[in-house]
Write a protein that holds these residues in place. Structure first.
Motif, PDB file in Angstrom:
ATOM      1  N   ILE A 144      10.940  50.585  18.997  1.00 42.44           N
ATOM      2  CA  ILE A 144       9.700  49.830  19.165  1.00 42.44           C
ATOM      3  C   ILE A 144      10.011  48.465  19.770  1.00 42.44           C
ATOM      4  N   ARG A 145       8.984  47.851  20.340  1.00 42.75           N
ATOM      5  CA  ARG A 145       9.030  46.448  20.734  1.00 42.75           C
ATOM      6  C   ARG A 145       7.954  45.718  19.933  1.00 42.75           C
ATOM      7  N   TYR A 163       1.815  35.071  21.466  1.00 36.93           N
ATOM      8  CA  TYR A 163       1.960  34.405  22.758  1.00 36.93           C
ATOM      9  C   TYR A 163       2.384  35.393  23.847  1.00 36.93           C
ATOM     10  N   ASN A 164       2.257  36.699  23.540  1.00 37.63           N
ATOM     11  CA  ASN A 164       2.594  37.777  24.487  1.00 37.63           C
ATOM     12  C   ASN A 164       4.057  37.740  24.905  1.00 37.63           C
ATOM     13  N   LYS A 165       4.919  37.325  23.966  1.00 38.47           N
ATOM     14  CA  LYS A 165       6.348  37.332  24.201  1.00 38.47           C
ATOM     15  C   LYS A 165       7.011  38.255  23.193  1.00 38.47           C
ATOM     16  N   TYR A 166       8.144  38.825  23.586  1.00 42.04           N
ATOM     17  CA  TYR A 166       8.782  39.859  22.778  1.00 42.04           C
ATOM     18  C   TYR A 166       9.825  39.277  21.823  1.00 42.04           C
ATOM     19  N   LEU A 167       9.919  39.897  20.650  1.00 43.04           N
ATOM     20  CA  LEU A 167      10.978  39.571  19.703  1.00 43.04           C
ATOM     21  C   LEU A 167      12.307  40.031  20.310  1.00 43.04           C
ATOM     22  N   ILE A 210      14.776  35.180  19.185  1.00 41.80           N
ATOM     23  CA  ILE A 210      13.825  34.303  19.857  1.00 41.80           C
ATOM     24  C   ILE A 210      12.674  35.125  20.447  1.00 41.80           C
ATOM     25  N   GLN A 211      11.726  34.402  21.076  1.00 42.64           N
ATOM     26  CA  GLN A 211      10.657  35.039  21.850  1.00 42.64           C
ATOM     27  C   GLN A 211      10.996  34.907  23.341  1.00 42.64           C
ATOM     28  N   THR A 212      10.899  36.001  24.055  1.00 39.89           N
ATOM     29  CA  THR A 212      11.117  35.947  25.508  1.00 39.89           C
ATOM     30  C   THR A 212      10.124  36.869  26.207  1.00 39.89           C
ATOM     31  N   LEU A 213       9.977  36.636  27.493  1.00 42.71           N
ATOM     32  CA  LEU A 213       9.188  37.520  28.348  1.00 42.71           C
ATOM     33  C   LEU A 213      10.050  37.859  29.563  1.00 42.71           C
ATOM     34  N   PRO A 214      10.963  38.821  29.404  1.00 47.17           N
ATOM     35  CA  PRO A 214      11.884  39.130  30.506  1.00 47.17           C
ATOM     36  C   PRO A 214      11.148  39.763  31.676  1.00 47.17           C
ATOM     37  N   LEU A 238      12.016  44.712  31.139  1.00 44.06           N
ATOM     38  CA  LEU A 238      12.226  45.017  29.731  1.00 44.06           C
ATOM     39  C   LEU A 238      13.567  45.712  29.550  1.00 44.06           C
ATOM     40  N   ASP A 239      14.426  45.116  28.713  1.00 43.56           N
ATOM     41  CA  ASP A 239      15.755  45.677  28.500  1.00 43.56           C
ATOM     42  C   ASP A 239      15.974  45.957  27.024  1.00 43.56           C
ATOM     43  N   SER A 240      17.205  46.302  26.653  1.00 39.23           N
ATOM     44  CA  SER A 240      17.518  46.703  25.284  1.00 39.23           C
ATOM     45  C   SER A 240      17.463  45.545  24.300  1.00 39.23           C
ATOM     46  N   SER A 241      17.476  44.300  24.761  1.00 42.97           N
ATOM     47  CA  SER A 241      17.453  43.163  23.842  1.00 42.97           C
ATOM     48  C   SER A 241      16.106  43.013  23.128  1.00 42.97           C
TER      49      SER A 241
END
Length: 503
Positions: free
Chosen positions: A262-263, A268-272, A289-293, A296-299
Motif C-alpha cells: 500500500i501507499r 497535503y497529497n504527499k506520500y509517507l 518524511i512526506q514526499t511527492l516523487p 512512484l518508487d519503492s520508498s
C-alpha cells in the motif's frame, strides 16, 4: 489494607481491563491495555507504620496526585496527575485503600475516589478523582490489584536497554549478541520468532483485511499517539489528537505486485516515505518524511504484516515504521528501523482505525440463467474476497462489523449534544448493538457507554431537523437507528417538559 501489606509494587487494573499508567511526560496518567511496560508499575510507600494510608510512586519517581484542577470545566471530576510535592507532608498524594469484595477503592484526602473513566473521548482512558453518584459508574472506582517484583539490578538493566535502543554499538555495551543486519530476511524472521513462537504465523494477506475497501485510515502507535503529517509538508510526528486532518492517511493499493503493498498519502497529497537520511548521526533509524516523487518508487511502498490486532508496516528493504519514545529528540519522532531489543519491539506495532470506506454493494445482482453470474458464484476465490471485504471495519475508536443478523440486535448510532441540543458535525457518531425494544433499557445502555447520568435519548425530526425524546417502543431489531443523547439538566431537555410537539 491487607492487599498492600506485603507488596513492594503493584499494578492497578480498572473495570475496563486497562491498567493505570504514568505517561512519559512525567505529568499525566491514563489507562492502557499494555501491562508489560514499567509505566504500569507503582511503588507502594506507607505514610507511617500505624497509618492506613499509602502513596503510589511511578517509574519516573513521581507520586500519584489528586489535583484540584477540573478535568473539564462545568463537569464533575478533577485531574489525577504525577507530581513531586514541595512539602514532605502533602495530603494530595495520600490514598486510603478501602476493600470492596476482591477489589479496592482508593480514596483521596478530600473524600473522592480514583476513577478510571470510559465512554467517548475525551473521557475515554482518562483518570479523575470523583464521587460517583450513579449506579452505572460505581464500578469505575473499583480496582483489581496485581503485585509485582522490583528487580535489584533494575538501574543497570534500564541503562543497557536505553543504550541498546539508541545506539548501533549497543551489543558491545550490553554484552548481548544483538547481531547486525546481515540480511533482511534473517533479521525479520528472528524478530517474528521471538514475538510469535506460540502463535500460528500470519502472512501479509491476512493484514490486508484491515485495509480492504478502506480509502482513509488513522494509525495509532504503541504510545497511544497518531501518525501525523506536519504542516511543513515534510516532517512526520506522533500526536495525541486523532481528530485532526493531519492524522488522516489516504490508502492506495500497489497494483501488479507479488506481495500486498500500500501507499499512504497525507492531507497535503504527499506520500509517507522511508528516506535514506539518518535521523541522528551515529544512531540507528532513518527519517520517515512526506514526499511527492516525480515517479512512484519503492520508498513510498509499505507491506502490512498482521500482529494480533495490530500491523507492522514493512519497507521494501526489510525495515519497519517505528514510533519512538523516550527523551527528546526521540520523543514523538517516527523512523524506520529493525528493532533488536524486546524493549522497543512494540514500537513498530500500529493499530489501524478505518475512517472512510469504499461503499460497495454486498450482494451481486441476481440475473437468472446468466453464465457470468454462474461462473462468479462458483469461484471460491471470488466468494472469499467478497465476504472478507465486509467482515470488519473500524470507524474512529468504535468497531463496525458486518450488518448484524436479525436476532443479533439492531445497530444504533449516537452522538452527544451540548446544552442547546447542537451536535458537533465534525465528530463521528459512535455505534452500539442493542437487542432490546424498550426506551428505558436503551437509556441505561447509553449511560454506560457515554459515562453520563440522567440522559434523555432523542431522535431528530425528518421534517424540521429538531430533537424530540423517544417515548414509545423501538422499531423491530433489524431497523438501524440514529439517536442523539442529551443530559436531562440541559436547556434543550427542560423544554421537553413543556412541549408535546417535536422541538
Amino acid at each position: 489494607m491487607e492487599f498492600f501489606n506485603k507488596a513492594k509494587a503493584v499494578k492497578l487494573r480498572s473495570h475496563l481491563d486497562k491498567y493505570l499508567v504514568a505517561d512519559d511526560n512525567q505529568e499525566t496518567v491514563r489507562q492502557s491495555r499494555n501491562s508489560t511496560s514499567r509505566k504500569s508499575r507503582w511503588i507502594v510507600e506507607f505514610v507511617d507504620s500505624n497509618s492506613h494510608v499509602i502513596r503510589l510512586k511511578s517509574c519516573h519517581g513521581r507520586y500519584l496526585t489528586a489535583s484540584k484542577e477540573p478535568f473539564l470545566l462545568g463537569m464533575t471530576g478533577n485531574k489525577v496527575i504525577q507530581t513531586v510535592p514541595a512539602k514532605t507532608k502533602d495530603m494530595s498524594i495520600e490514598w486510603q485503600p478501602i476493600r470492596d469484595g476482591f477489589q479496592v477503592k482508593l480514596r483521596a484526602f478530600c473524600g473522592t475516589y480514583l476513577r478510571g473513566n470510559g465512554g467517548p473521548p475525551p473521557w475515554r482512558n482518562s483518570m479523575t478523582h470523583d464521587s460517583p453518584h450513579g449506579g452505572s459508574t460505581h464500578s469505575w472506582i473499583l480496582w483489581h490489584l496485581e503485585t509485582v517484583d522490583v528487580p535489584e539490578n533494575e538501574t543497570l538493566t534500564d541503562y543497557l536497554s536505553l543504550i541498546s535502543s539508541f545506539s548501533s554499538v549497543s551489543g558491545e555495551l550490553s554484552g548481548l549478541d544483538l547481531g547486525s543486519p546481515v540480511s533482511t530476511e534473517s533479521n525479520d524472521s528472528s524478530w517474528s520468532f521471538t514475538k510469535k513462537s506460540k502463535k500460528s504465523p500470519l502472512n501479509s494477506r491476512t493484514a490486508m483485511d484491515l485495509f480492504h475497501n478502506a480509502t482513509a485510515v488513522r494509525l495509532r502507535s504503541h504510545h497511544d499517539k497518531y501518525l501525523t503529517a506536519e504542516e511543513d509538508e515534510e516532517s512526520i510526528t506522533q500526536d495525541r489528537n486523532g481528530s485532526s486532518k493531519n492524522a488522516r492517511w489516504a490508502v492506495e493499493f500497489v497494483e501488479n505486485s507479488d506481495t500486498m503493498l500500500i501507499r499512504l498519502k497525507s492531507c497535503y497529497n504527499k506520500y509517507l516515505t522511508a528516506s535514506n537520511h539518518p535521523f541522528l548521526l551515529g544512531m540507528t533509524g532513518r527519517k520517515v518524511i512526506q514526499t511527492l516523487p516525480s515517479r512512484l518508487d519503492s520508498s513510498v511502498e509499505w507491506e502490512p504484516i498482521k500482529e494480533g490486532n495490530c500491523v507492522r508496516l514493512k519497507t521494501r528493504y526489510g525495515q519497519f515504521l517505528r514510533a519512538n519514545g523516550g527523551l527528546p529528540p526521540w520523543r514523538n519522532s517516527v523512523t524506520h528501523d529493525i528493532p533488536h531489543r524486546t524493549a522497543t519491539q512494540d514500537w513498530i506495532l500500529w493499530e489501524v482505525d478505518v475512517v472512510e470506506i469504499l461503499v460497495q454493494s454486498p450482494l451481486p445482482k441476481l440475473v437468472p440463467h446468466s453464465d457470468s453470474f454462474a461462473s462468479e458464484s462458483s469461484s471460491p476465490s471470488t466468494h472469499s474476497t467478497k465476504s472478507a471485504s465486509f467482515s470488519r471495519y473500524e470507524l474512529g475508536d468504535s468497531i463496525i462489523d458486518s450488518p448484524p443478523k436479525v436476532g443479533d440486535g439492531r445497530t444504533i448510532y449516537y452522538n452527544v449534544a451540548d446544552e442547546f441540543g447542537v451536535v458537533d458535525e465534525g465528530v463521528e457518531g459512535l455505534r452500539v448493538t442493542f437487542k432490546g425494544n424498550g426506551v428505558e433499557e436503551l437509556t441505561r445502555r447509553l449511560e454506560e457507554e457515554t459515562g453520563l447520568d440522567n440522559i434523555v435519548v432523542c431522535s431528530r425530526s425528518p421534517l424540521n431537523g429538531k430533537l424530540y425524546p423517544l417515548r414509545l417502543q423501538l422499531p423491530p431489531n433489524n431497523v438501524t437507528m440514529h439517536v442523539v443523547v442529551v443530559q436531562s439538566s440541559s436547556r434543550v431537555a427542560t423544554e421537553f417538559v413543556n412541549s408535546v410537539t417535536p422541538l
